[in-house]
Design a protein around this motif. Structure first.
Motif, PDB file in Angstrom:
ATOM      1  N   PRO A 150       0.834  -1.210   0.000  1.00 45.94           N
ATOM      2  CA  PRO A 150       0.000   0.000   0.000  1.00 45.94           C
ATOM      3  C   PRO A 150       0.871   1.264   0.000  1.00 45.94           C
ATOM      4  O   PRO A 150       1.967   1.282   0.539  1.00 45.94           O
ATOM      5  N   SER A 151       0.345   2.323  -0.621  1.00 41.78           N
ATOM      6  CA  SER A 151       1.045   3.603  -0.687  1.00 41.78           C
ATOM      7  C   SER A 151       0.069   4.717  -0.335  1.00 41.78           C
ATOM      8  O   SER A 151      -1.121   4.627  -0.657  1.00 41.78           O
ATOM      9  N   ALA A 152       0.575   5.766   0.287  1.00 40.24           N
ATOM     10  CA  ALA A 152      -0.267   6.906   0.646  1.00 40.24           C
ATOM     11  C   ALA A 152      -0.656   7.725  -0.574  1.00 40.24           C
ATOM     12  O   ALA A 152      -1.626   8.463  -0.546  1.00 40.24           O
ATOM     13  N   SER A 153       0.104   7.597  -1.658  1.00 38.49           N
ATOM     14  CA  SER A 153      -0.150   8.366  -2.869  1.00 38.49           C
ATOM     15  C   SER A 153      -0.599   7.437  -4.001  1.00 38.49           C
ATOM     16  O   SER A 153       0.075   6.459  -4.296  1.00 38.49           O
ATOM     17  N   ALA A 212      -0.310   7.943  -7.036  1.00 40.91           N
ATOM     18  CA  ALA A 212       0.659   8.037  -8.133  1.00 40.91           C
ATOM     19  C   ALA A 212       1.952   7.297  -7.829  1.00 40.91           C
ATOM     20  O   ALA A 212       2.832   7.198  -8.675  1.00 40.91           O
ATOM     21  N   THR A 213       2.071   6.777  -6.607  1.00 36.00           N
ATOM     22  CA  THR A 213       3.273   6.051  -6.194  1.00 36.00           C
ATOM     23  C   THR A 213       2.927   4.585  -5.970  1.00 36.00           C
ATOM     24  O   THR A 213       1.996   4.264  -5.244  1.00 36.00           O
ATOM     25  N   VAL A 214       3.688   3.730  -6.616  1.00 33.83           N
ATOM     26  CA  VAL A 214       3.528   2.292  -6.433  1.00 33.83           C
ATOM     27  C   VAL A 214       4.725   1.800  -5.632  1.00 33.83           C
ATOM     28  O   VAL A 214       5.868   2.173  -5.916  1.00 33.83           O
ATOM     29  N   VAL A 215       4.466   0.974  -4.638  1.00 32.71           N
ATOM     30  CA  VAL A 215       5.530   0.383  -3.835  1.00 32.71           C
ATOM     31  C   VAL A 215       5.524  -1.125  -4.080  1.00 32.71           C
ATOM     32  O   VAL A 215       4.494  -1.784  -3.929  1.00 32.71           O
ATOM     33  N   LEU A 216       6.679  -1.647  -4.481  1.00 32.80           N
ATOM     34  CA  LEU A 216       6.864  -3.079  -4.668  1.00 32.80           C
ATOM     35  C   LEU A 216       7.989  -3.547  -3.764  1.00 32.80           C
ATOM     36  O   LEU A 216       8.985  -2.843  -3.595  1.00 32.80           O
TER      37      LEU A 216
END
Length: 134
Positions: free
Chosen positions: A37-40, A42-46
């Motif tokens: 999960p990401s707060a934005s 537009a941002t992906v976290v892997l």
């Protein structure tokens, strides 16, 4: 496989659920890429776990293909769970860097840092939260 690597139940599909979130598991080898999960939006976290070589790197390629969209401004790739990587992984990292704004999140594991340095591409990547020697 590392103790940090999330476990999955079904050995057949590449796209799996890990703690209720999508993950891409290698068909061959022991590698997993998990969506975080990401707060934005537009941002992906892997997060990557395990061993990435020519037999297992397909799960990383599929994860990047799945998350790099026109709405994605950046992909944060957390690598602390990577225990082994070879030139196939370097090639996929470079390809991912060309597809989207890729930021490696450290600290980089020693094998990954050595590989990127030996390949002469360490400086090609933006690396966040890394205190390792250059």
């Amino acid at each position: 496989m590392t103790d940090r690597m999330p476990q999955w139940d079904d050995p057949s599909p590449r796209l799996v659920l890990v703690s209720g979130l999508p993950g891409w598991r290698a068909v061959n080898g022991e590698a997993l890429v998990c969506y975080e999960p990401s707060a934005s939006p537009a941002t992906v976290v892997l997060s990557a776990y395990g061993e990435f070589d020519s037999d297992s790197v397909d799960c990383f390629r599929e994860a990047i293909t799945g998350v790099c969209t026109t709405q994605t401004e950046r992909v944060l790739l957390e690598l602390t769970g990577v225990t082994f990587a070879d030139s196939a992984f370097v090639n996929e990292l470079l390809a991912a860097r060309d597809r989207c704004r890729l930021i490696l999140v450290g600290p980089l594991p020693r094998p990954v840092r050595r590989l990127l340095k030996a390949a002469g591409v360490l400086s090609f990547f933006h690396i966040a939260l890394d205190d390792g020697p250059e």
